[in-house]
Motif scaffolding. Structure first.
Motif, PDB file in Angstrom:
ATOM      1  N   ILE B 170       0.876  -1.190   0.000  1.00 30.10           N
ATOM      2  CA  ILE B 170       0.000   0.000   0.000  1.00 30.10           C
ATOM      3  C   ILE B 170       0.898   1.221   0.000  1.00 30.10           C
ATOM      4  O   ILE B 170       1.685   1.417   0.918  1.00 30.10           O
ATOM      5  N   SER B 171       0.781   2.041  -1.036  1.00 30.51           N
ATOM      6  CA  SER B 171       1.542   3.297  -1.057  1.00 30.51           C
ATOM      7  C   SER B 171       0.811   4.341  -0.216  1.00 30.51           C
ATOM      8  O   SER B 171      -0.270   4.074   0.300  1.00 30.51           O
ATOM      9  N   ASP B 172       1.402   5.517  -0.127  1.00 28.88           N
ATOM     10  CA  ASP B 172       0.831   6.565   0.734  1.00 28.88           C
ATOM     11  C   ASP B 172      -0.616   6.889   0.337  1.00 28.88           C
ATOM     12  O   ASP B 172      -0.871   7.284  -0.804  1.00 28.88           O
ATOM     13  N   PRO B 173      -1.534   6.754   1.273  1.00 29.48           N
ATOM     14  CA  PRO B 173      -2.930   7.130   0.963  1.00 29.48           C
ATOM     15  C   PRO B 173      -3.051   8.646   0.792  1.00 29.48           C
ATOM     16  O   PRO B 173      -2.208   9.398   1.278  1.00 29.48           O
ATOM     17  N   LYS B 174      -4.107   9.040   0.110  1.00 32.39           N
ATOM     18  CA  LYS B 174      -4.341  10.477  -0.118  1.00 32.39           C
ATOM     19  C   LYS B 174      -5.787  10.812   0.196  1.00 32.39           C
ATOM     20  O   LYS B 174      -6.686   9.984  -0.016  1.00 32.39           O
ATOM     21  N   LEU B 175      -5.995  12.045   0.659  1.00 32.17           N
ATOM     22  CA  LEU B 175      -7.355  12.563   0.819  1.00 32.17           C
ATOM     23  C   LEU B 175      -7.631  13.436  -0.391  1.00 32.17           C
ATOM     24  O   LEU B 175      -6.825  14.302  -0.733  1.00 32.17           O
ATOM     25  N   PHE B 176      -8.762  13.213  -1.036  1.00 32.87           N
ATOM     26  CA  PHE B 176      -9.043  13.884  -2.303  1.00 32.87           C
ATOM     27  C   PHE B 176     -10.460  14.453  -2.273  1.00 32.87           C
ATOM     28  O   PHE B 176     -11.401  13.774  -1.850  1.00 32.87           O
ATOM     29  N   LEU B 177     -10.590  15.684  -2.715  1.00 31.88           N
ATOM     30  CA  LEU B 177     -11.918  16.318  -2.796  1.00 31.88           C
ATOM     31  C   LEU B 177     -12.381  16.226  -4.247  1.00 31.88           C
ATOM     32  O   LEU B 177     -11.769  16.810  -5.151  1.00 31.88           O
ATOM     33  N   ASP B 178     -13.459  15.474  -4.471  1.00 31.71           N
ATOM     34  CA  ASP B 178     -13.877  15.272  -5.858  1.00 31.71           C
ATOM     35  C   ASP B 178     -14.785  16.413  -6.355  1.00 31.71           C
ATOM     36  O   ASP B 178     -15.086  17.353  -5.610  1.00 31.71           O
ATOM     37  N   SER B 179     -15.234  16.315  -7.608  1.00 36.28           N
ATOM     38  CA  SER B 179     -16.000  17.410  -8.218  1.00 36.28           C
ATOM     39  C   SER B 179     -17.376  17.588  -7.573  1.00 36.28           C
ATOM     40  O   SER B 179     -18.009  18.623  -7.726  1.00 36.28           O
ATOM     41  N   ASN B 180     -17.851  16.559  -6.845  1.00 38.73           N
ATOM     42  CA  ASN B 180     -19.123  16.687  -6.123  1.00 38.73           C
ATOM     43  C   ASN B 180     -18.922  17.218  -4.708  1.00 38.73           C
ATOM     44  O   ASN B 180     -19.828  17.126  -3.881  1.00 38.73           O
ATOM     45  N   LYS B 181     -17.705  17.703  -4.430  1.00 41.98           N
ATOM     46  CA  LYS B 181     -17.353  18.238  -3.102  1.00 41.98           C
ATOM     47  C   LYS B 181     -17.445  17.153  -2.026  1.00 41.98           C
ATOM     48  O   LYS B 181     -17.778  17.422  -0.869  1.00 41.98           O
ATOM     49  N   THR B 182     -17.194  15.932  -2.435  1.00 41.50           N
ATOM     50  CA  THR B 182     -17.143  14.820  -1.485  1.00 41.50           C
ATOM     51  C   THR B 182     -15.688  14.391  -1.328  1.00 41.50           C
ATOM     52  O   THR B 182     -14.966  14.259  -2.318  1.00 41.50           O
ATOM     53  N   TYR B 183     -15.285  14.195  -0.075  1.00 41.70           N
ATOM     54  CA  TYR B 183     -13.918  13.725   0.144  1.00 41.70           C
ATOM     55  C   TYR B 183     -13.846  12.225  -0.102  1.00 41.70           C
ATOM     56  O   TYR B 183     -14.778  11.481   0.199  1.00 41.70           O
ATOM     57  N   GLN B 184     -12.696  11.832  -0.639  1.00 42.04           N
ATOM     58  CA  GLN B 184     -12.444  10.411  -0.853  1.00 42.04           C
ATOM     59  C   GLN B 184     -11.060  10.069  -0.314  1.00 42.04           C
ATOM     60  O   GLN B 184     -10.141  10.881  -0.406  1.00 42.04           O
ATOM     61  N   LEU B 185     -10.943   8.847   0.196  1.00 45.64           N
ATOM     62  CA  LEU B 185      -9.620   8.333   0.552  1.00 45.64           C
ATOM     63  C   LEU B 185      -9.154   7.463  -0.604  1.00 45.64           C
ATOM     64  O   LEU B 185      -9.904   6.604  -1.082  1.00 45.64           O
ATOM     65  N   LEU B 186      -7.930   7.690  -1.044  1.00 42.34           N
ATOM     66  CA  LEU B 186      -7.387   6.922  -2.170  1.00 42.34           C
ATOM     67  C   LEU B 186      -6.197   6.091  -1.687  1.00 42.34           C
ATOM     68  O   LEU B 186      -5.245   6.645  -1.136  1.00 42.34           O
ATOM     69  N   TYR B 187      -6.288   4.786  -1.923  1.00 41.73           N
ATOM     70  CA  TYR B 187      -5.211   3.874  -1.512  1.00 41.73           C
ATOM     71  C   TYR B 187      -4.620   3.201  -2.760  1.00 41.73           C
ATOM     72  O   TYR B 187      -5.265   2.338  -3.348  1.00 41.73           O
TER      73      TYR B 187
END
Lengths: 154, 276
Positions: B170-187
Motif C-alpha cells: 500500500i503506497s501513501d494514501p491520499k485525501l481527495f476532494l472530488d468534483s461533487n465536493k465529497t472527500y475520498q480516501l485513495l489507496y
C-alpha cells in the motif's frame, strides 16, 4: 445477532434448492422492441418505455461484491439488405434495485457501469432503450440486431 | 438488521421461484496447475427455452484510474510477458445448444510451454448465451425493428506453475476532494511477487474521540495494481481530525480452494487526516 445471521443463512441454503456458489445469475424479461415504424420517421424508446429491454441479475459471491456491467451495442440494424442506424445515450439506460419506475438511475450504456458493494442476492434491474431513424429509400422488412451484455466481478 | 432483512427477503423471493434464472455458470474460478492440467465448469440452463452457448477466452484483468474508478482491461493479443494462457488452453465443447433445465460440463485442458516461469497465469472464460432463434417472417411492407440479447458471463481460468506467491503493498494514501465536493480516501495498491492477490480490505474510520464512524469490508482481486477509493459522505464527515485503519487480509482459499499459497499476516495501514 450472530445466531440470527447463522439461522438466516441456514434458511437460505435450506429453502433454496438451487444454491450456486459465486455465480452471477441473470434473467431477461424482454428484448428491445421498436415495433412497426413508418419509413421516414424516427422512433425513440426511453429506458422507462415498456418497449425497452429489461432484465435483472444478482450475484452469490460474497456479502458485498463489486460488479461491472458492459454493453456491446450495435451501430445499425439490418434486414439483410439495408442498414438502419441505431443510437443509445444516457436517456436510454437505467438501473435500480427495485422493479419499478421510481428511483431508477440513468447511465450511459456506451461505457461500462461499475456497481459497488452489491449485496448478496440483491436483484439489480436494468432497462435499455434506443433510438432509430428511418429514411426514405430504406427497404421494408424486419430489422434485427444484437446487444451483448457482459456482467462480471471486479 | 437491515442487511438481515434483505437476506431474508431475497431468500424468500429466490426460493419461491419468483425470480427465475437463465443460464448459470459455475465455478467462478477454474483452477489448474502443473500437476493437474485439466479443469471443468458447468453451464446450466435454468430457463424454459433452449439456448445456444459458446465458450471463448479473453485475457483481461481489473484496473483503475488514479481516482479509483474501475473497469476491465482486455487485451486482444497479449504480449508474451503477460500472464496470459489464452494460447494454451482449450475448452470442450465450445459451442452447443442447451435445452431447458439441462446442464453441460465443459472440460478445460491446458498445454503450457515447458520453459514457463514460476507464477500464476490466467484468462477470462466468456460464456455467451443466446436464445435459439425462431424463424422470422420477413414478408412485411413497413419497417419493424427488434434487438435480441446475448448474455456474457465471465469467469476465470487460472494456471499455476512452480513456486507461486503473492503479497500486497500500500503506497501513501491520499485525501481527495472530488468534483461533487465529497472527500475520498485513495489507496494505491500493488501486488507483489508472481501472482494476483485475492483477499479482503477492511476499512475502519475513527473520529478524534476514537468513535468508529465508518466500517466497510470488500473483497479485492489485484492482478497488477489498482487504486481503491472510499467515499466520505459530508453528512458523516464534518470538519475535524480522523484516523483510517485499512486492514488487508489475504484470503485466496475462498476463491481458489486448491490454493497452496500459505496464509499471510494481515497488513495494517494507519492514515490520519483532517477534513477542513
Amino acid at each position: 445477532m450472530k445466531k440470527h445471521r447463522i439461522l438466516l443463512f441456514t434458511l437460505i441454503i435450506f429453502f433454496n434448492n438451487q444454491f450456486y456458489s459465486q455465480s452471477i445469475i441473470a434473467y431477461k424479461y424482454n428484448d428491445l422492441d421498436f415495433g412497426d415504424v413508418f419509413i421516414g420517421y424516427s422512433e425513440n424508446v426511453d429506458a422507462n418505455d415498456s418497449r425497452a429491454a429489461k432484465f435483472f441479475f444478482y450475484h452469490s459471491k460474497f456479502l458485498f461484491s463489486d460488479l461491472l456491467v458492459t454493453f456491446n451495442l450495435p451501430s445499425s440494424l439490418t434486414n439483410g439488405i439495408d442498414k438502419l442506424p441505431i443510437e443509445f445515450n444516457y436517456q436510454h439506460a437505467s438501473w435500480s434495485f427495485r422493479n419499478s419506475s421510481a428511483g431508477r438511475r440513468n447511465f450511459n450504456p456506451n461505457t461500462p457501469l461499475e456497481l459497488r458493494r452489491i449485496f448478496l442476492f440483491m436483484p439489480v434491474n436494468i432497462w435499455l432503450g434506443g433510438k432509430i431513424e428511418t429514411h426514405t429509400g430504406l427497404s421494408p422488412g424486419k430489422y434485427n440486431g444484437t446487444i451483448t451484455l457482459t456482467i462480471e466481478y471486479l | 438488521m437491515k442487511n438481515l432483512l434483505i437476506i431474508l427477503f431475497s431468500s424468500i423471493l429466490l426460493s419461491s421461484n419468483i425470480l427465475l434464472s437463465q443460464v448459470i455458470v459455475s465455478p467462478y474460478i477454474v483452477y489448474m496447475d502443473e500437476y493437474n492440467k485439466f479443469g471443468s465448469m458447468i453451464v446450466q440452463n435454468e430457463s424454459f427455452e433452449p439456448y445456444e452457448i459458446s465458450i471463448t477466452f479473453k485475457f483481461g484483468y481489473p484496473i483503475s484510474d488514479s481516482l479509483g474508478n474501475r473497469t476491465m482491461n482486455y487485451i486482444e493479443n497479449p504480449p508474451e510477458d503477460m500472464a496470459a494462457i489464452n494460447n494454451w488452453v482449450n475448452a470442450f465443447p465450445k459451442k452447443f445448444v442447451l435445452k431447458s433445465k439441462e446442464r453441460q460440463t465443459i472440460r478445460l485442458m491446458i498445454k503450457p510451454p515447458t520453459n514457463l516461469n514460476d507464477g500464476t497465469y490466467w484468462t477470462r472464460i466468456v460464456t455467451s448465451s443466446t436464445p435459439v432463434q425462431n424463424n422470422v417472417d420477413t414478408n412485411v411492407t413497413g419497417v419493424s425493428a427488434k434487438l435480441k440479447f446475448v448474455l456474457n458471463q465471465v469467469t476465470t481460468a487460472i494456471y499455476r506453475n512452480g513456486r507461486a506467491n503473492t503479497d500486497l503493498s500500500i503506497s501513501d494514501p491520499k485525501l481527495f476532494l472530488d468534483s461533487n465536493k465529497t472527500y475520498q480516501l485513495l489507496y494505491p495498491l500493488e501486488r507483489k511477487d508472481n501472482s494476483p492477490f485475492f483477499g479482503y480490505l477492511t476499512i475502519r474510520i475513527f473520529t478524534q474521540e476514537n468513535e468508529l464512524i465508518k466500517e466497510e469490508k470488500d473483497f479485492i482481486s489485484i492482478y497488477y495494481s489498482m487504486v481503491k477509493n472510499y467515499f466520505l459522505p459530508r453528512e458523516e464527515f464534518t470538519s475535524g481530525n480522523y484516523r483510517a485503519e485499512l486492514t488487508v487480509t489475504f484470503n485466496e482459499k475462498e476463491d481458489i480452494p486448491e490454493s497452496k499459497i500459505p496464509q499471510k499476516q494481515d497488513i495494517l495501514n494507519i492514515f490520519e487526516f483532517y477534513i477542513p
